[in-house]
Scaffold this active site. Sequence first.
Site, PDB file in Angstrom:
ATOM      1  N   CYS A  75      23.527  12.643  33.987  1.00  0.00           N
ATOM      2  CA  CYS A  75      21.751  12.771  34.045  1.00  0.00           C
ATOM      3  C   CYS A  75      21.712  11.674  34.185  1.00  0.00           C
ATOM      4  O   CYS A  75      22.210  10.084  33.441  1.00  0.00           O
ATOM      5  CB  CYS A  75      21.746  12.631  32.370  1.00  0.00           C
ATOM      6  SG  CYS A  75      20.243  12.441  31.810  1.00  0.00           S
ATOM      7  N   GLU A 210      14.095  21.137  36.647  1.00  0.00           N
ATOM      8  CA  GLU A 210      15.401  20.626  36.312  1.00  0.00           C
ATOM      9  C   GLU A 210      16.286  21.927  35.230  1.00  0.00           C
ATOM     10  O   GLU A 210      15.655  22.539  34.029  1.00  0.00           O
ATOM     11  CB  GLU A 210      15.857  19.713  34.633  1.00  0.00           C
ATOM     12  CG  GLU A 210      15.174  18.024  35.640  1.00  0.00           C
ATOM     13  CD  GLU A 210      15.933  16.720  35.065  1.00  0.00           C
ATOM     14  OE1 GLU A 210      16.788  16.701  34.297  1.00  0.00           O
ATOM     15  OE2 GLU A 210      15.086  16.039  34.531  1.00  0.00           O
ATOM     16  N   CYS A 219      14.038  12.550  37.223  1.00  0.00           N
ATOM     17  CA  CYS A 219      15.139  13.567  37.188  1.00  0.00           C
ATOM     18  C   CYS A 219      16.051  11.898  38.225  1.00  0.00           C
ATOM     19  O   CYS A 219      15.369  12.653  39.125  1.00  0.00           O
ATOM     20  CB  CYS A 219      15.408  14.841  37.653  1.00  0.00           C
ATOM     21  SG  CYS A 219      16.873  15.287  37.553  1.00  0.00           S
TER      22      CYS A 219
END
Length: 276
Positions: A75, A210, A219
């Site tokens: 992430c 996502e 993101c």
Amino acid sequence: MLLRFTKMHGLGNDFMVLDLVSQHAHIQPKHAKQWGDRHTGIGFDQLLIVEAPNNPEVDFRYRIFNADGSEVEQCGNGARCFARFVLDKRLTAKKRIRVETKSGIIVLDVQNDGQVSVDMGPPRFIPAEIPFVADAQALSYPLEVDGQLHSIAAVSMGNPHAVLRVDDVRTAPVHELGPKIENHPRFPQRVNAGFIQVIDRHRANLRVWERGAGETQACGTGACAAAVAAISQGWMDSPVSLDLPGGRLHIEWAGPGKPVLMTGPAVRVYEGQVRL
């Protein structure tokens, strides 16, 4: 027991961050699902866990759970918040932090202006490494959804991404097409779906659906994947500025085999405690 946590966000992509270096607890997927609920829990896109490393070559171990309880490999926006968190909590005094994730080691650089740069490592294009079902590696692939063919780029930034070029992100069918691409059988581990609108050689707009979270305000890995796809296909040149619903990210990539560098903000929202 009560656990201290910090709520943070990177361009509106929001996180619950847990320090399991100075606190000790066994976090399970059910906890992420319970706490991630925006109506009955704390509410977040991802739960970020800071752990002591097993590898002597890194400073920390970084684990990520989606709000649906699934553990994921990477992430990017969370990585920036991770760097800000470990400095704010004085878990390290370093401004250059090496972190181990499920998909490998990343390097975080905290700048004096508060921005954080993340060396995400080189992107991967080999279908089996994404993973993506394809006969051979290509810059773009036809993907059939509900009888219609869509041209996508497939790339891994430590997690899988499909990137589609659209004329206007405001009218792109993110909520209709996004979940169908996410769960497409050609992506055996599911996939994040990015919708990119190229403005010029260095600017683009982006929305991302996502995996396990739905559309988010931003993101980081999705921005990296979109920039890599756009540069690879000759639509854009590095450096790239990507405007997402939550704000702007800057991406640099010198080409195949080279690492992707992402720069953006990381913001602390509040501190709290939660019962385990």
